[in-house]
Design a protein around this motif. Structure first.
Motif, PDB file in Angstrom:
ATOM      1  N   LEU A 196       0.834  -1.207   0.000  1.00  0.00           N
ATOM      2  CA  LEU A 196       0.000   0.000   0.000  1.00  0.00           C
ATOM      3  C   LEU A 196       0.866   1.254   0.000  1.00  0.00           C
ATOM      4  O   LEU A 196       0.564   2.234  -0.687  1.00  0.00           O
ATOM      5  CB  LEU A 196      -0.933  -0.009   1.212  1.00  0.00           C
ATOM      6  CG  LEU A 196      -2.081  -1.024   1.172  1.00  0.00           C
ATOM      7  CD1 LEU A 196      -2.866  -0.993   2.485  1.00  0.00           C
ATOM      8  CD2 LEU A 196      -3.013  -0.745   0.001  1.00  0.00           C
ATOM      9  N   MET A 197       1.955   1.222   0.784  1.00  0.00           N
ATOM     10  CA  MET A 197       2.881   2.351   0.798  1.00  0.00           C
ATOM     11  C   MET A 197       3.498   2.549  -0.582  1.00  0.00           C
ATOM     12  O   MET A 197       3.600   3.683  -1.078  1.00  0.00           O
ATOM     13  CB  MET A 197       3.974   2.117   1.835  1.00  0.00           C
ATOM     14  CG  MET A 197       5.134   3.107   1.780  1.00  0.00           C
ATOM     15  SD  MET A 197       4.686   4.765   2.303  1.00  0.00           S
ATOM     16  CE  MET A 197       4.837   4.598   4.077  1.00  0.00           C
ATOM     17  N   THR A 230       8.865  -0.060  -6.936  1.00  0.00           N
ATOM     18  CA  THR A 230       8.415   0.122  -5.559  1.00  0.00           C
ATOM     19  C   THR A 230       7.689  -1.110  -5.024  1.00  0.00           C
ATOM     20  O   THR A 230       7.821  -1.454  -3.847  1.00  0.00           O
ATOM     21  CB  THR A 230       7.498   1.349  -5.455  1.00  0.00           C
ATOM     22  OG1 THR A 230       6.448   1.254  -6.427  1.00  0.00           O
ATOM     23  CG2 THR A 230       8.269   2.625  -5.689  1.00  0.00           C
ATOM     24  N   LEU A 231       6.939  -1.806  -5.887  1.00  0.00           N
ATOM     25  CA  LEU A 231       6.293  -3.040  -5.456  1.00  0.00           C
ATOM     26  C   LEU A 231       7.331  -4.114  -5.136  1.00  0.00           C
ATOM     27  O   LEU A 231       7.191  -4.864  -4.157  1.00  0.00           O
ATOM     28  CB  LEU A 231       5.339  -3.542  -6.542  1.00  0.00           C
ATOM     29  CG  LEU A 231       4.081  -2.703  -6.786  1.00  0.00           C
ATOM     30  CD1 LEU A 231       3.263  -3.288  -7.928  1.00  0.00           C
ATOM     31  CD2 LEU A 231       3.228  -2.614  -5.536  1.00  0.00           C
ATOM     32  N   SER A 232       8.386  -4.175  -5.928  1.00  0.00           N
ATOM     33  CA  SER A 232       9.462  -5.129  -5.653  1.00  0.00           C
ATOM     34  C   SER A 232      10.151  -4.804  -4.340  1.00  0.00           C
ATOM     35  O   SER A 232      10.492  -5.706  -3.559  1.00  0.00           O
ATOM     36  CB  SER A 232      10.478  -5.120  -6.798  1.00  0.00           C
ATOM     37  OG  SER A 232       9.872  -5.468  -8.029  1.00  0.00           O
ATOM     38  N   LEU A 233      10.363  -3.524  -4.087  1.00  0.00           N
ATOM     39  CA  LEU A 233      10.967  -3.107  -2.820  1.00  0.00           C
ATOM     40  C   LEU A 233      10.086  -3.504  -1.638  1.00  0.00           C
ATOM     41  O   LEU A 233      10.590  -3.910  -0.580  1.00  0.00           O
ATOM     42  CB  LEU A 233      11.203  -1.604  -2.830  1.00  0.00           C
ATOM     43  CG  LEU A 233      12.404  -1.107  -3.635  1.00  0.00           C
ATOM     44  CD1 LEU A 233      12.333   0.395  -3.834  1.00  0.00           C
ATOM     45  CD2 LEU A 233      13.711  -1.484  -2.942  1.00  0.00           C
ATOM     46  N   ALA A 234       8.783  -3.386  -1.813  1.00  0.00           N
ATOM     47  CA  ALA A 234       7.871  -3.772  -0.739  1.00  0.00           C
ATOM     48  C   ALA A 234       7.986  -5.261  -0.426  1.00  0.00           C
ATOM     49  O   ALA A 234       7.960  -5.670   0.746  1.00  0.00           O
ATOM     50  CB  ALA A 234       6.436  -3.422  -1.135  1.00  0.00           C
ATOM     51  N   VAL A 235       8.122  -6.086  -1.456  1.00  0.00           N
ATOM     52  CA  VAL A 235       8.283  -7.524  -1.243  1.00  0.00           C
ATOM     53  C   VAL A 235       9.589  -7.818  -0.506  1.00  0.00           C
ATOM     54  O   VAL A 235       9.634  -8.636   0.429  1.00  0.00           O
ATOM     55  CB  VAL A 235       8.244  -8.280  -2.587  1.00  0.00           C
ATOM     56  CG1 VAL A 235       8.550  -9.759  -2.386  1.00  0.00           C
ATOM     57  CG2 VAL A 235       6.874  -8.115  -3.241  1.00  0.00           C
ATOM     58  N   VAL A 236      10.670  -7.133  -0.891  1.00  0.00           N
ATOM     59  CA  VAL A 236      11.950  -7.340  -0.215  1.00  0.00           C
ATOM     60  C   VAL A 236      11.870  -6.938   1.240  1.00  0.00           C
ATOM     61  O   VAL A 236      12.412  -7.614   2.128  1.00  0.00           O
ATOM     62  CB  VAL A 236      13.069  -6.560  -0.940  1.00  0.00           C
ATOM     63  CG1 VAL A 236      14.341  -6.543  -0.113  1.00  0.00           C
ATOM     64  CG2 VAL A 236      13.344  -7.186  -2.290  1.00  0.00           C
TER      65      VAL A 236
END
Length: 274
Positions: A67-68, A173-179
């Motif tokens: 969401l962020m 940004t979605l990939s960063l959220a998963v990490v």
């Protein structure tokens, strides 16, 4: 073999380092270092909400981090600069997370593990989540690699080639959220940004191509997690902070080597010209 907690911890750390390496390079190239802090602070809110609702910590952190990421992508490029937007969101998420934690009884001891990581407590289920998240991120970045690079280099050039810069930023940004979600168990939410940025920053002076920088950053990250794990075991120190401390020492060493190399090159060029 997976019953050995040290082996599980090493595999978890290496998995997170491999996933963080390409994303850390994009964070450095795009000057989005503050995004890691913002997402990490949002992860604290995810932990608190998961504890309040008695749901999976991983799921709660992943949902809040996603969401962020989506919110940042939607709001970026509007009335506020990226660093201002991330600063507001980071501190707001941290404040809301700490307020939410205050409503959960008996969470203080557990919260330390979420803040600074508890890699030695990684189980087989955690390994599956980390491996799955790492493979997902690497596959996504590999699939969008050319487009991400073009959008990072020049937004106008990307548009001329039919690439939407906003879409590529959303992928990043979605990939960063998963990490962030998978790294929670390894280094904790307060140190995730460091594990993203430090290996990439250490690798940058010695690499001529983006692919080389990703590979070197992955090696530095994997070596830092493995070496930090052993150092923490020998010195009886907190594992997550020890991993980041070792990565920071590697960064200092790389910076000194690069500084010496530059000075030597300047001296050699001045001798030749004279």
């Amino acid at each position: 073999m997976l019953d050995d907690f040290m082996l599980r911890a090493a595999l978890a750390g290496i998995g997170v380092a491999l996933a963080a390496a390409p994303l850390g390079c994009f964070v450095v190239w795009r000057r989005m270092a503050y995004f890691g802090d913002a997402t990490a602070h949002a992860a604290i809110l995810g932990v608190a909400l998961s504890l309040l609702l008695s749901t999976s910590i991983f799921a709660g952190v992943l949902v809040v981090s996603l969401l962020m990421a989506i919110l940042v992508s939607l709001l970026s490029g509007r009335d506020y600069a990226m660093d201002t937007l991330l600063g507001v969101m980071a501190h707001s998420a941290l404040a809301f997370g700490l307020v939410a934690v205050s409503f959960v009884s008996g969470v203080r001891i557990d919260l330390m593990a979420y803040l600074f990581g508890d890699i030695l407590a990684v189980g087989k289920g955690d390994l599956v989540l980390i491996a799955g998240g790492a493979l997902l991120v690497m596959a996504l970045v590999g699939w969008r690699w050319s487009s991400l690079l073009t959008a990072t280099l020049d937004a106008d050039l990307a548009r001329a080639n039919g690439i939407h810069p906003g879409r590529e930023q959303l992928v990043l940004t979605l990939s960063l959220a998963v990490v962030v979600a998978v790294a929670l168990k390894v280094v904790g939410v307060l140190l995730i940004a460091a594990l993203l940025i430090i290996p990439a920053a250490a690798a940058r002076p010695f690499c001529r191509t983006p692919e080389a920088m990703v590979l070197v950053a992955a090696v530095i990250g994997a070596a830092s997690t493995s070496g930090g794990l052993q150092a923490a075991y020998w010195l009886d120190t907190p594992t997550g902070p020890t991993i980041v401390s070792l990565a920071a020492l590697v960064f200092v060493l790389c910076s000194l080597v690069d500084l010496g190399r530059r000075r030597f090159a300047r001296m050699s060029s001045s001798d030749i010209s004279s």
